[in-house]
Structure formats: C-alpha cells, structure tokens
Motif scaffolding. Structure first.
Motif, short mmCIF file in Angstrom:
data_model
loop_
_atom_site.label_atom_id
_atom_site.label_comp_id
_atom_site.label_asym_id
_atom_site.label_seq_id
_atom_site.Cartn_x
_atom_site.Cartn_y
_atom_site.Cartn_z
N VAL A 192 0.85 -1.20 0.00
CA VAL A 192 0.00 0.00 0.00
C VAL A 192 0.88 1.25 0.00
O VAL A 192 0.63 2.22 -0.74
N LYS A 193 1.92 1.23 0.81
CA LYS A 193 2.85 2.36 0.87
C LYS A 193 3.52 2.57 -0.48
O LYS A 193 3.65 3.71 -0.96
N ARG A 194 3.96 1.48 -1.12
CA ARG A 194 4.64 1.58 -2.41
C ARG A 194 3.66 2.09 -3.49
O ARG A 194 4.05 2.84 -4.39
N ALA A 195 2.41 1.65 -3.41
CA ALA A 195 1.41 2.13 -4.37
C ALA A 195 1.25 3.64 -4.26
O ALA A 195 1.14 4.36 -5.27
N ARG A 196 1.25 4.14 -3.04
CA ARG A 196 1.11 5.58 -2.82
C ARG A 196 2.38 6.34 -3.18
O ARG A 196 2.35 7.57 -3.35
N LYS A 248 3.76 5.72 -5.98
CA LYS A 248 3.67 5.69 -7.45
C LYS A 248 4.58 4.63 -8.07
O LYS A 248 5.15 4.82 -9.15
N ARG A 249 4.70 3.48 -7.41
CA ARG A 249 5.52 2.40 -7.94
C ARG A 249 4.69 1.46 -8.83
O ARG A 249 3.45 1.45 -8.75
N LEU A 250 5.39 0.67 -9.61
CA LEU A 250 4.77 -0.44 -10.34
C LEU A 250 4.82 -1.67 -9.44
O LEU A 250 5.90 -2.07 -9.01
N ILE A 251 3.66 -2.24 -9.17
CA ILE A 251 3.58 -3.42 -8.30
C ILE A 251 3.16 -4.60 -9.16
O ILE A 251 2.08 -4.58 -9.77
N ALA A 252 4.00 -5.61 -9.25
CA ALA A 252 3.73 -6.79 -10.08
C ALA A 252 3.53 -8.00 -9.18
O ALA A 252 4.41 -8.35 -8.40
N LEU A 253 2.35 -8.63 -9.29
CA LEU A 253 2.01 -9.75 -8.43
C LEU A 253 1.53 -10.93 -9.26
O LEU A 253 0.58 -10.80 -10.03
#
Length: 297
Positions: free
Chosen positions: A177-181, A183-188
């Motif tokens: 959640v912190k990384r999303a805020r 502005k990172r690219l999150i790949a799951l």
C-alpha cells in the motif's frame, strides 16, 4: 543436511548454466525437461490434469504433446532466469514485444502507481527485467523458500535486476500500500492462492481460489489494475496487457470479488491462447466436495 544439499545443488546448477555456452545450456535444459516428462512424476501428472481442464477437447496424444511443450517452456523459463543477469540492457529490451503497453506506461508517466496481475505464464522475471530496463521501479512479493540461503540468493538475483522483493508475510500488504502511494509499479503473480484465504472464482468453468491482493490494492489506493499475460516467442517473450474493470458500486467485499473474477477471466483468456506457456505444476482447482464441506461448517 537436506537443506544444505538442496542449496549446493541449486548453486552448482546456477553456476554451470551461467558459464556454459548458450546453445549447450538450453540443450541441457531441454533434455532435462524430456527426462522429467518421461518419468511422469506427481508434478507432471498435475500439469497434465491442469492442461486437460484448459483444453478438454484434446485427445490423448494431443494432450501429451501439449504437456511436453509446456515442460519445454518451463525449462526455458529456468534457463533464461539463471542466465538473464548475463544479458545486456539492449538484449532485454530487444527480446520483448508488447500489446497495449500504454496501459502500464501512461499511468506511470502521469505519476500514478499501477498494479500488474500475472499468471504463472512465460517468464515473469524477464518481464520484470524489461520493466526495470525502462526505468520503472518495480515491487513484487515472493514466497519464502527453504533453505533460507536459497531464498536470499533469489532475492539478490532479482534485486540485481532492479526489483524490490518483499517476503510474503503479514507485513507485506501494508508495504505494498505504501509503495502504491509512492507511485511504484507493483507486479504480483496472482493465479494461485498461497494464503489459504483467497477469493472464490470460476476459472475455466471450475471452482478455484485466487489471491485478493491486486484487487484490494487497486480498491484501497485507487490505482489501476492491469493483467499482463506473458508468452514465449522465438526471440524472447511477448507481454499482452489488458485493463481490469473495478466496480465503483457495492460493498468493498463485493467489489473485491468482482475484480478478482474479472482478473481470473483475463488470465483464462491468455492461458487459452498460449496453454503451453502456463507453468502450473501445482493444484489450482478446489475439489467440489471440499467446497461443499467448507460451506456446511
């Protein structure tokens, strides 16, 4: 002692594959795939069963051909993964083609995060290296392997390519959640539930459970969610991007369930088109009797 032997075997194999001439390395892995296929162990039996659900109309010979192709693709995945640190940035970029890449690039240019959901198809390490080569910071989550030294080896391997890898535990979602805020690219990778608390979906017409993580991140933070299906090509990989519609109405639970189902449908679409590149050697579908038993508790 067993963990030590596993670690030594992996490290030795890793070193050998990285130092062998390229054609020899891939030939070795192709032969290994043939050997494993012919042994017909539990993992091959599971792969065959999974592919039969994906392509139920194949006859016995056609299905077995598909199983062999899938094992060949899986061995290519491992050989590519072991050798990719030797590749130049130009080779990584030059071996990837994409469709609808703007679904990823436009939000990043606009200063938004993006969550990418992937099935176990093609080579997601290659895809991740491609994202990082474009200068896009990437965050992902990995199941903790045993022995610990092996997990740390894979961690360093992916960090060297520019990934930030979080261990799958109770703290990882808060960090995502912190990384999303940020502005990172999150790949799951999200076609198999590892938490035992997944969302029930229909997948190729049968009951399965898939993780809520990508959907929950998109709903909690407002960032877009995109499915990326990775398939193999003669030159490398192709990444096909599709947007996932997130409902704006309903309870949070209803919105999450609908988003996970929409993601599962897009996974099924990509897997149907390239079943040989779906490396699912584990149980994916929930037994009907188990579903009924759990529902009666």
């Amino acid at each position: 002692m067993k963990d030590r032997l596993v670690l030594v075997a992996y490290l030795l194999g890793w070193w050998v594959v990285r130092t062998l001439p390229e054609k020899m390395a891939y030939s070795l892995f192709w032969s290994l795939g043939e050997f494993v296929h012919k042994r017909n162990g539990k993992s091959i039996q599971r792969l065959r069963s999974n592919l039969h659900v994906v392509k139920p109309h194949l006859d016995e010979l056609e299905l077995e051909t598909l199983v062999a192709q899938s094992m060949s693709s899986y061995m290519r995945y491992w050989c590519d993964t072991f050798r990719i640190q030797n590749w130049s940035k130009e080779r990584i970029l030059g071996t990837v083609t994409t469709t609808n890449q703007e679904l990823l690039l436009n939000p990043m240019k606009e200063g938004k995060g993006v969550v990418i959901a992937l099935p176990h198809s093609g080579n997601w390490d290659h895809a991740g290296a491609y994202f990082c080569s474009l200068g896009i910071p990437l965050v992902s989550v990995a199941e903790r392997l045993k022995p610990e030294a092996l997990f740390q080896k894979f961690l360093r391997h992916r960090e060297a390519m520019g990934f930030e890898i979080l261990s799958l535990d109770s703290r990882s979602f808060a960090t995502l959640v912190k990384r999303a805020r940020e502005k990172r690219l999150i790949a799951l990778v999200a076609d198999r539930d590892l938490s035992q608390s997944g969302i029930d979906v229909k997948f190729f017409g049968k009951n399965a459970r898939m993780p809520a993580g990508p959907a929950l991140l998109a709903i909690k933070t407002g960032i877009p969610i995109v499915v990326a299906h990775v398939s193999c090509t003669n030159q490398g990989i192709h990444i096909d991007f599709h947007p996932v519609d997130v409902p704006s109405e309903g309870t949070e639970s209803e919105r999450i369930s609908a988003t996970v189902q929409a993601t599962a449908d897009l996974f099924a679409q990509g897997i149907s088109e390239h079943p040989e590149d779906w490396h699912m050697l584990q149980r994916i579908w929930v037994d009907e009797k188990q579903v009924h038993a759990e529902g009666s508790r």
